[in-house]
Design an enzyme around this catalytic site. Structure first.
Site: not given
Ligand code: CAA
Length: 248
Positions: A14-16, A42, A149-150, A155, A187
Protein backbone atom coordinates in the site's frame (compact mmCIF):
# COMPACT_ATOMS: atom_id res chain seq x y z
CA UNK A 1 17.47 -18.74 11.55
CA UNK A 2 17.80 -15.50 9.61
CA UNK A 3 21.11 -13.68 10.11
CA UNK A 4 19.40 -10.37 9.45
CA UNK A 5 16.81 -8.83 11.74
CA UNK A 6 13.33 -9.74 10.55
CA UNK A 7 10.44 -7.28 10.19
CA UNK A 8 6.85 -8.29 9.51
CA UNK A 9 4.70 -5.73 7.66
CA UNK A 10 1.01 -6.04 6.74
CA UNK A 11 -0.57 -4.23 3.81
CA UNK A 12 2.95 -4.20 2.47
CA UNK A 13 2.35 -2.83 -1.01
CA UNK A 14 0.00 0.00 0.00
CA UNK A 15 0.91 3.69 -0.12
CA UNK A 16 2.44 3.80 3.38
CA UNK A 17 3.21 0.06 3.65
CA UNK A 18 5.49 -0.03 0.62
CA UNK A 19 7.50 2.92 1.95
CA UNK A 20 7.87 1.20 5.34
CA UNK A 21 9.12 -1.96 3.56
CA UNK A 22 11.51 0.11 1.46
CA UNK A 23 13.05 1.81 4.50
CA UNK A 24 13.30 -1.50 6.41
CA UNK A 25 15.10 -3.27 3.55
CA UNK A 26 17.43 -0.30 3.19
CA UNK A 27 18.19 -0.64 6.93
CA UNK A 28 19.14 -4.28 6.20
CA UNK A 29 16.03 -5.98 7.57
CA UNK A 30 14.64 -9.09 5.97
CA UNK A 31 10.96 -8.23 5.50
CA UNK A 32 8.04 -10.63 5.71
CA UNK A 33 5.36 -8.79 3.75
CA UNK A 34 1.68 -9.72 3.72
CA UNK A 35 -0.21 -8.85 0.58
CA UNK A 36 -3.75 -9.71 -0.53
CA UNK A 37 -3.40 -12.00 -3.55
CA UNK A 38 -4.35 -10.33 -6.84
CA UNK A 39 -4.13 -11.52 -10.41
CA UNK A 40 -1.16 -9.45 -11.51
CA UNK A 41 2.23 -10.28 -9.99
CA UNK A 42 2.62 -7.03 -8.05
CA UNK A 43 5.25 -8.52 -5.76
CA UNK A 44 7.86 -9.37 -8.42
CA UNK A 45 7.25 -6.06 -10.19
CA UNK A 46 7.76 -4.16 -6.96
CA UNK A 47 11.01 -5.96 -6.09
CA UNK A 48 12.31 -5.25 -9.57
CA UNK A 49 11.33 -1.59 -9.54
CA UNK A 50 13.04 -1.14 -6.15
CA UNK A 51 16.19 -3.02 -7.20
CA UNK A 52 15.71 -5.43 -4.25
CA UNK A 53 16.57 -9.14 -4.29
CA UNK A 54 14.16 -12.04 -3.71
CA UNK A 55 15.90 -12.76 -0.39
CA UNK A 56 15.16 -9.24 0.87
CA UNK A 57 11.40 -9.80 1.10
CA UNK A 58 9.34 -12.93 1.79
CA UNK A 59 5.85 -12.22 0.48
CA UNK A 60 2.96 -13.92 2.24
CA UNK A 61 -0.04 -13.84 -0.07
CA UNK A 62 -3.03 -14.00 2.20
CA UNK A 63 -6.27 -12.25 3.00
CA UNK A 64 -5.85 -11.47 6.69
CA UNK A 65 -9.61 -11.46 7.26
CA UNK A 66 -9.62 -15.22 6.62
CA UNK A 67 -8.37 -15.95 10.11
CA UNK A 68 -7.47 -19.67 9.92
CA UNK A 69 -5.70 -19.52 6.52
CA UNK A 70 -3.87 -16.33 7.40
CA UNK A 71 -2.74 -17.68 10.77
CA UNK A 72 -1.20 -20.75 9.22
CA UNK A 73 0.54 -18.69 6.48
CA UNK A 74 1.93 -16.32 9.13
CA UNK A 75 3.13 -19.17 11.35
CA UNK A 76 4.88 -20.82 8.38
CA UNK A 77 6.70 -17.58 7.55
CA UNK A 78 7.82 -17.04 11.16
CA UNK A 79 9.05 -20.60 11.36
CA UNK A 80 10.96 -20.25 8.09
CA UNK A 81 12.78 -17.13 9.32
CA UNK A 82 13.14 -18.35 12.91
CA UNK A 83 12.61 -14.90 14.46
CA UNK A 84 10.61 -11.65 14.23
CA UNK A 85 12.16 -8.46 15.59
CA UNK A 86 9.63 -5.93 14.33
CA UNK A 87 5.91 -6.03 13.50
CA UNK A 88 4.15 -3.20 11.68
CA UNK A 89 0.37 -3.60 11.60
CA UNK A 90 -0.34 -1.37 8.64
CA UNK A 91 -3.10 -3.09 6.63
CA UNK A 92 -6.24 -1.00 6.44
CA UNK A 93 -9.11 0.07 4.22
CA UNK A 94 -11.72 2.81 4.10
CA UNK A 95 -15.42 2.54 3.28
CA UNK A 96 -16.45 6.12 3.90
CA UNK A 97 -20.10 7.11 4.25
CA UNK A 98 -22.10 9.24 6.64
CA UNK A 99 -23.35 6.97 9.43
CA UNK A 100 -26.92 7.60 8.32
CA UNK A 101 -26.14 6.03 4.94
CA UNK A 102 -23.54 3.48 6.12
CA UNK A 103 -24.43 -0.16 5.46
CA UNK A 104 -23.64 -2.94 7.90
CA UNK A 105 -21.31 -4.30 5.21
CA UNK A 106 -19.32 -1.03 5.10
CA UNK A 107 -19.13 -1.09 8.89
CA UNK A 108 -18.07 -4.76 9.05
CA UNK A 109 -15.50 -4.62 6.24
CA UNK A 110 -13.60 -1.85 8.01
CA UNK A 111 -13.84 -3.36 11.51
CA UNK A 112 -12.85 -6.79 10.17
CA UNK A 113 -9.86 -5.55 8.15
CA UNK A 114 -8.55 -2.75 10.35
CA UNK A 115 -9.29 -4.09 13.84
CA UNK A 116 -10.05 -7.81 13.93
CA UNK A 117 -6.97 -8.77 11.91
CA UNK A 118 -4.83 -7.30 14.70
CA UNK A 119 -5.48 -10.54 16.56
CA UNK A 120 -4.70 -12.77 13.59
CA UNK A 121 -1.35 -11.14 12.92
CA UNK A 122 -0.19 -10.03 16.34
CA UNK A 123 -0.99 -13.20 18.28
CA UNK A 124 1.63 -15.45 16.64
CA UNK A 125 4.19 -12.65 16.35
CA UNK A 126 3.78 -11.40 19.92
CA UNK A 127 4.19 -14.93 21.31
CA UNK A 128 7.41 -15.31 19.31
CA UNK A 129 8.66 -11.97 20.67
CA UNK A 130 7.89 -12.99 24.27
CA UNK A 131 9.99 -16.12 23.77
CA UNK A 132 12.84 -14.06 22.25
CA UNK A 133 12.52 -11.56 25.10
CA UNK A 134 12.66 -8.67 22.66
CA UNK A 135 10.54 -7.06 19.97
CA UNK A 136 8.95 -3.86 18.68
CA UNK A 137 5.41 -3.55 17.43
CA UNK A 138 4.11 -0.45 15.65
CA UNK A 139 0.42 -0.15 14.90
CA UNK A 140 -0.52 2.30 12.17
CA UNK A 141 -3.63 4.11 13.38
CA UNK A 142 -4.80 7.50 12.10
CA UNK A 143 -5.45 11.08 13.11
CA UNK A 144 -9.09 10.09 12.58
CA UNK A 145 -8.87 7.48 15.33
CA UNK A 146 -7.93 10.35 17.67
CA UNK A 147 -10.25 13.14 16.58
CA UNK A 148 -13.04 11.26 14.75
CA UNK A 149 -13.96 12.18 11.19
CA UNK A 150 -17.24 13.05 9.50
CA UNK A 151 -18.03 10.11 7.16
CA UNK A 152 -15.76 7.64 8.99
CA UNK A 153 -17.63 6.21 11.99
CA UNK A 154 -16.34 2.74 11.01
CA UNK A 155 -12.74 3.78 10.37
CA UNK A 156 -12.52 6.10 13.39
CA UNK A 157 -13.85 3.29 15.63
CA UNK A 158 -11.32 0.78 14.30
CA UNK A 159 -8.38 3.19 14.46
CA UNK A 160 -9.28 4.26 18.03
CA UNK A 161 -9.54 0.56 18.94
CA UNK A 162 -5.97 0.07 17.78
CA UNK A 163 -4.81 2.59 20.36
CA UNK A 164 -6.47 0.75 23.27
CA UNK A 165 -5.06 -2.53 21.96
CA UNK A 166 -1.59 -0.98 21.87
CA UNK A 167 -1.73 0.27 25.46
CA UNK A 168 -2.88 -3.12 26.75
CA UNK A 169 -0.23 -5.02 24.80
CA UNK A 170 2.48 -2.57 25.84
CA UNK A 171 1.76 -3.46 29.48
CA UNK A 172 1.85 -7.20 28.77
CA UNK A 173 4.99 -7.01 26.63
CA UNK A 174 7.09 -4.74 28.85
CA UNK A 175 8.49 -7.43 31.16
CA UNK A 176 9.75 -9.28 28.06
CA UNK A 177 11.28 -6.16 26.51
CA UNK A 178 8.59 -5.95 23.84
CA UNK A 179 7.65 -2.32 23.10
CA UNK A 180 4.32 -1.57 21.45
CA UNK A 181 3.44 1.84 20.01
CA UNK A 182 1.15 3.62 17.59
CA UNK A 183 2.02 5.87 14.69
CA UNK A 184 -1.02 8.00 13.85
CA UNK A 185 -0.59 9.49 10.38
CA UNK A 186 -2.57 12.45 9.20
CA UNK A 187 -3.72 12.80 5.59
CA UNK A 188 -0.91 11.34 3.50
CA UNK A 189 -0.34 11.50 -0.27
CA UNK A 190 -1.44 7.92 -1.04
CA UNK A 191 -4.18 6.43 -3.22
CA UNK A 192 -6.42 6.14 -0.12
CA UNK A 193 -6.51 9.92 0.20
CA UNK A 194 -6.37 10.89 -3.45
CA UNK A 195 -9.40 8.61 -4.06
CA UNK A 196 -11.54 11.17 -2.21
CA UNK A 197 -13.44 13.83 -4.09
CA UNK A 198 -11.12 16.68 -5.07
CA UNK A 199 -13.08 19.33 -3.17
CA UNK A 200 -13.03 17.15 -0.02
CA UNK A 201 -9.22 16.79 -0.23
CA UNK A 202 -8.94 20.54 -0.76
CA UNK A 203 -11.13 21.35 2.25
CA UNK A 204 -9.04 19.01 4.42
CA UNK A 205 -5.75 20.50 3.19
CA UNK A 206 -7.12 23.92 4.12
CA UNK A 207 -7.49 22.73 7.74
CA UNK A 208 -3.89 21.46 8.06
CA UNK A 209 -1.61 24.03 9.73
CA UNK A 210 1.38 22.84 7.65
CA UNK A 211 -0.86 23.33 4.57
CA UNK A 212 -0.02 20.09 2.76
CA UNK A 213 -0.48 16.33 2.86
CA UNK A 214 2.19 14.17 4.49
CA UNK A 215 4.54 12.18 2.29
CA UNK A 216 4.75 8.40 2.97
CA UNK A 217 8.47 8.84 3.74
CA UNK A 218 7.58 11.07 6.69
CA UNK A 219 5.34 8.37 8.17
CA UNK A 220 7.80 5.53 7.55
CA UNK A 221 10.60 7.55 9.19
CA UNK A 222 8.57 7.66 12.42
CA UNK A 223 8.20 3.87 12.30
CA UNK A 224 11.96 3.53 11.78
CA UNK A 225 12.58 5.72 14.82
CA UNK A 226 10.33 3.57 17.04
CA UNK A 227 11.92 0.29 15.90
CA UNK A 228 15.46 1.67 15.79
CA UNK A 229 18.25 1.96 18.31
CA UNK A 230 16.80 5.03 20.05
CA UNK A 231 13.27 3.64 20.40
CA UNK A 232 14.18 1.45 23.36
CA UNK A 233 12.36 3.38 26.12
CA UNK A 234 9.07 4.24 24.39
CA UNK A 235 6.08 1.99 24.87
CA UNK A 236 2.30 2.43 24.87
CA UNK A 237 2.74 5.79 23.13
CA UNK A 238 0.98 7.36 20.14
CA UNK A 239 3.18 9.38 17.81
CA UNK A 240 1.13 11.77 15.67
CA UNK A 241 2.47 12.81 12.27
CA UNK A 242 -0.36 15.02 11.07
CA UNK A 243 0.98 18.45 10.12
CA UNK A 244 -0.76 19.94 13.16
CA UNK A 245 -4.26 18.86 12.05
CA UNK A 246 -4.99 17.56 15.54
CA UNK A 247 -2.99 18.55 18.61
CA UNK A 248 -3.66 16.53 21.77
N1 CAA B 1 -18.37 18.46 8.95
C1 CAA B 1 -19.66 18.83 8.92
N2 CAA B 1 -20.45 18.68 7.85
C2 CAA B 1 -19.91 18.12 6.76
C3 CAA B 1 -18.57 17.70 6.72
C4 CAA B 1 -17.78 17.90 7.87
N3 CAA B 1 -16.49 17.54 7.92
N4 CAA B 1 -18.33 17.17 5.51
C5 CAA B 1 -19.48 17.26 4.82
N5 CAA B 1 -20.43 17.85 5.58
C6 CAA B 1 -21.81 18.14 5.20
C7 CAA B 1 -21.88 18.62 3.75
O1 CAA B 1 -21.65 20.00 3.67
C8 CAA B 1 -23.27 18.21 3.35
O2 CAA B 1 -24.17 19.15 3.86
P1 CAA B 1 -25.50 19.55 3.06
O3 CAA B 1 -26.30 18.27 2.98
O4 CAA B 1 -26.11 20.60 3.90
O5 CAA B 1 -25.02 20.01 1.70
C9 CAA B 1 -23.53 16.92 4.11
O6 CAA B 1 -22.60 16.95 5.23
C10 CAA B 1 -23.26 15.68 3.28
O7 CAA B 1 -21.86 15.70 2.86
P2 CAA B 1 -21.41 15.10 1.47
O8 CAA B 1 -22.06 15.84 0.33
O9 CAA B 1 -19.93 15.03 1.44
O10 CAA B 1 -22.07 13.63 1.55
P3 CAA B 1 -21.80 12.42 0.64
O11 CAA B 1 -22.76 11.37 1.10
O12 CAA B 1 -21.74 12.80 -0.80
O13 CAA B 1 -20.29 12.00 1.03
C11 CAA B 1 -18.48 11.26 2.41
C12 CAA B 1 -20.00 11.54 2.33
C13 CAA B 1 -18.08 10.19 1.37
C14 CAA B 1 -18.20 10.74 3.78
C15 CAA B 1 -17.70 12.57 2.11
O14 CAA B 1 -18.17 13.58 2.96
C16 CAA B 1 -16.22 12.40 2.35
O15 CAA B 1 -15.49 11.83 1.53
N6 CAA B 1 -15.75 12.90 3.51
C17 CAA B 1 -14.32 12.81 3.90
C18 CAA B 1 -14.07 11.51 4.63
C19 CAA B 1 -12.60 11.42 4.96
O16 CAA B 1 -11.99 12.34 5.47
N7 CAA B 1 -12.02 10.25 4.67
C20 CAA B 1 -10.61 10.05 4.90
C21 CAA B 1 -10.08 9.05 3.89
S1 CAA B 1 -8.32 8.93 3.92
C22 CAA B 1 -8.00 8.13 5.35
O17 CAA B 1 -8.86 7.66 6.03
C23 CAA B 1 -6.56 8.03 5.74
C24 CAA B 1 -6.35 8.58 7.09
O18 CAA B 1 -6.10 7.82 8.01
C25 CAA B 1 -6.39 10.03 7.30
Amino acid sequence: MSERKVAFVTGALGGIGSEICRQLVKANYKVIATVVPREEDREKQWLKSEGFQQEDVRFVLTDLTHHADATSAIEDAIQAEGRVDVLVNNAGITRDATFKKMSFEQWSQVIDTNLKTLFTVTHPVFNQMLEQKQGRIVNISSVNGLKGQFGQANYSAAKAGMIGFTKALAQEGARSNVCVNVVAPGYTATPMVTAMREEVVKSIEDQIPLQRLAQPEEIAAAVMYLVGEYGTYITGETLSINGGLYMQ
